[in-house]
Design an enzyme around this catalytic site. Structure first.
Site, short mmCIF file in Angstrom:
data_model
loop_
_atom_site.label_atom_id
_atom_site.label_comp_id
_atom_site.label_asym_id
_atom_site.label_seq_id
_atom_site.Cartn_x
_atom_site.Cartn_y
_atom_site.Cartn_z
N GLU A 141 0.82 -1.21 0.00
CA GLU A 141 0.00 0.00 0.00
C GLU A 141 0.85 1.26 0.00
O GLU A 141 0.55 2.23 -0.70
CB GLU A 141 -0.95 0.00 1.21
CG GLU A 141 -1.98 -1.11 1.22
CD GLU A 141 -3.07 -0.94 0.17
OE1 GLU A 141 -3.03 0.05 -0.59
OE2 GLU A 141 -3.96 -1.80 0.11
N ASP A 187 -4.43 -9.96 -8.10
CA ASP A 187 -4.76 -9.11 -9.25
C ASP A 187 -3.58 -8.37 -9.86
O ASP A 187 -3.23 -8.54 -11.03
CB ASP A 187 -5.88 -8.15 -8.88
CG ASP A 187 -5.63 -7.40 -7.58
OD1 ASP A 187 -4.67 -7.71 -6.87
OD2 ASP A 187 -6.41 -6.47 -7.26
N GLU A 227 -18.41 -6.48 -2.68
CA GLU A 227 -17.02 -6.94 -2.57
C GLU A 227 -16.88 -8.39 -3.05
O GLU A 227 -15.87 -8.74 -3.67
CB GLU A 227 -16.55 -6.80 -1.12
CG GLU A 227 -15.05 -6.97 -0.94
CD GLU A 227 -14.23 -5.79 -1.46
OE1 GLU A 227 -13.03 -5.74 -1.19
OE2 GLU A 227 -14.80 -4.92 -2.17
N GLU A 232 -12.04 -0.24 -9.99
CA GLU A 232 -11.64 -1.20 -11.03
C GLU A 232 -12.60 -1.25 -12.21
O GLU A 232 -12.17 -1.32 -13.37
CB GLU A 232 -11.48 -2.60 -10.41
CG GLU A 232 -10.21 -2.79 -9.62
CD GLU A 232 -10.24 -2.12 -8.25
OE1 GLU A 232 -9.16 -1.94 -7.65
OE2 GLU A 232 -11.35 -1.77 -7.77
#
Length: 567
Positions: free
Chosen positions: A161, A306, A410, A429
């Site tokens: 992050e 991902d 989610e 996304e």
């Protein structure tokens, strides 16, 4: 080719290779040869199908209205962050307060992995200010970062992050400030002395301890910015977290001429790659960094995996390293062979519409019947890889879910046609894939998708001081949190979708977005390794692009809507 001039009128695919059409259908061939300038919409004259009526056009006046709405959405969130939250990391948009790390509960990693007490939202938003054309506020924000931000803090953060949100944004803003091509005009201000690059370097040095004392080269998931890896740190990390550092670390190495950062990031990618299954070629989602054993054996496209795939391709685009593309090609083939279920072609043939499922990395057997919202990035990646027809098909599935709930839950159980995990934290996304598909096809369908998303956010997520996480996509109850990616990605992609004349679209240079949506030019500087005086020869991506126009997919769209319970 101009994407909106590529025509297909008979539910057929067309292949474009090296700018020549390889015809799969004599009907498509005649259409393309006889009427190269004719709009594909003319083939539906008199067709009153619901999808044609709704999606066949998008007036310029409506596009301008949506562009303004996206800009206002950004400013409502940004201005309130600056008014009520700065210098804290995030805005609580319901209570109009700032949010920092949860110091009283260090185990609250949902908060503490992201928030480092370093003005996260301001940093993450820098290049968005340029994208929407506010040079004055961009310069003011950069000066604020230079004057107020320090990474010498007793904060334990997730390496991934901190890399994508902070390091990536600092690098992007520095590059745009100093870009001699001036895509946004001459935005550098008097006295700028590479301070953002120095801050990025300082942060990266503080992240380096994560790569030490690990027998595999795969990094620890968290570091303390002041003291390094915590003594009680776990030895498990997810594939995406450990394998999605190469873009930012690689650019930093090539900007400052120090191979260290790219070397450790590339070593982690290679280590993960070498631990893939010999049977399927797939990777799992959680690994032990000391033993190299897979703790999580689920292989999929969403959480935990991902951006690993994303950065194999984007690293190749930026750095020209053929090794990166060989890995991506092999990974993509394994995904198609083992994760993709359903009929071979989305718009013809018998069987279920295509779907990418979660499987056991060793056997390829389905492990569960849900997909998660992060998977919606994958159509955008398929666009970058030239697999536009599959991107169109997959995107339609996520959009159908959005239409049903006004948000992406989610987790969505495709077997039960119901959400498994009900919250939506304003993720970008689906918007990202929508934007990239519009850039590839120029089909007005994607402008309608963007408008639907924009209006849903305005209706369901807007609160007193910003936009709030949806706690429950069905009853639309809210949580008091506005994550930084809402401004850095969701708003940015929505604005760019409707801004045809944005400098990013008009510049002679080409750009790519990091996994956090930060703008990076595809520049020959990043194909040069200063530390060994070796220039990597630029390699272009495959020039094979296949395209389905939306109105060649009416039957498919109906099937998808039915599959998610819209009818």
């Amino acid at each position: 080719p101009q994407w909106n001039d590529i025509l297909c009128a008979a539910l057929m695919l067309r292949e474009w290779q090296h700018s020549k059409c390889l015809v799969q259908s004599s009907t498509c061939s005649r259409v393309g040869e006889e009427s190269p300038k004719r709009s594909y919409l003319s083939f539906f004259d008199g067709n009153k199908d619901e999808y044609v009526r709704r999606y066949s056009s998008f007036p310029d006046t409506l596009k301008a209205k949506m562009k303004d709405m996206a800009k206002e959405m950004f400013y409502f969130g940004y201005d309130n962050y600056m008014k009520y939250a700065f210098p804290e990391d995030e805005l609580n948009p319901i209570d109009c307060e700032g949010r920092g790390p949860d110091v009283l509960n260090p185990s609250n990693i949902n908060i503490n992995d992201v928030l480092g007490n370093y003005s996260l939202t301001l940093i993450d938003t820098l290049d968005t200010l340029l994208v929407i054309g506010n040079v004055t506020e961009f310069q003011r924000a950069v000066k604020l970062v230079i004057d107020t931000v320090s990474f010498d803090k007793d904060s334990t953060v997730q390496v991934f992050e901190a890399n994508i949100r902070i390091l990536g944004s600092l690098i992007s803003a520095h590059i745009l400030l100093t870009d001699p091509k001036h895509p946004f005009g001459n935005v550098v201000f008097e006295g700028y002395d590479d301070e953002l690059l120095h801050l990025a370097h300082d942060l990266a040095v503080r992240l380096l301890p994560a790569f030490e004392n690990t027998s595999t080269g795969i990094p620890y998931p968290r570091v303390n910015l002041k003291s390094g890896v915590p003594p009680d740190s776990i030895n498990e990390t997810c594939t995406a977290g450990a394998g999605s550092l190469l873009v930012e670390f690689g650019i930093l190495s090539r900007l400052i001429g120090d191979s260290t950062f790219e070397w450790v990031a590339r070593r982690a990618v290679r280590a993960l790659w070498n631990l893939r299954s010999n049977e399927t070629g797939l990777l799992g989602n959680v690994i032990n960094i000391q033993t190299g054993q897979w703790v999580g054996k689920q292989s999929g496209l969403g959480a935990g995996m991902d951006s690993f795939y994303e950065y194999l391709l984007k690293s190749y685009i930026l750095f020209g390293e053929k090794e990166d593309y060989r890995m991506f090609q092999a990974a993509y083939e394994s995904i198609q062979n083992h994760l993709r279920r359903g009929r071979e072609s989305c718009n013809e043939g018998e069987g279920d519409p295509p779907l990418y499922v979660n499987v056991n990395m060793f056997s390829g057997e389905i492990m569960n019947t849900w997909i998660d919202s992060l998977q919606a990035f994958f159509p955008g990646l398929q666009v970058l890889n030239g697999d536009v027809d599959n991107a169109i098909c997959l995107h339609a599935f996520y959009y159908a879910i959005w239409k049903r709930f006004g948000a992406l839950p989610e987790r969505y159980n495709w077997q039960l046609q119901a959400p498994d995990v009900l919250f939506y934290p304003l993720r970008p996304e689906l918007v990202e894939s929508t934007y990239l598909l519009y850039q590839a096809t120029k089909n007005p369908f994607y402008l309608h998708v963007g408008m639907d998303i924009l209006q849903s956010l305005e209706k369901h997520a807007k609160v007193r001081c910003g936009y709030a996480t949806l706690h429950h996509v069905v009853d639309k109850s809210k949580e008091d949190r506005m994550e930084s990616f809402f401004l850095s990605e969701t708003c940015k992609y929505l604005y760019l979708l409707f801004d045809e004349d944005n400098p990013l679209h008009k510049s002679d240079n080409k750009y790519i977005f990091t996994t956090e949506g930060h703008v990076v030019p595809i520049d020959k500087r990043f194909r040069e390794k200063q530390w060994n005086d070796f220039n990597v020869r630029p390699s272009s991506l495959p020039n094979t692009i296949s395209l389905l126009t939306i109105f060649c997919q009416i039957v498919y769209m109906r099937q998808i809507d039915h599959m998610v319970g819209l009818f």
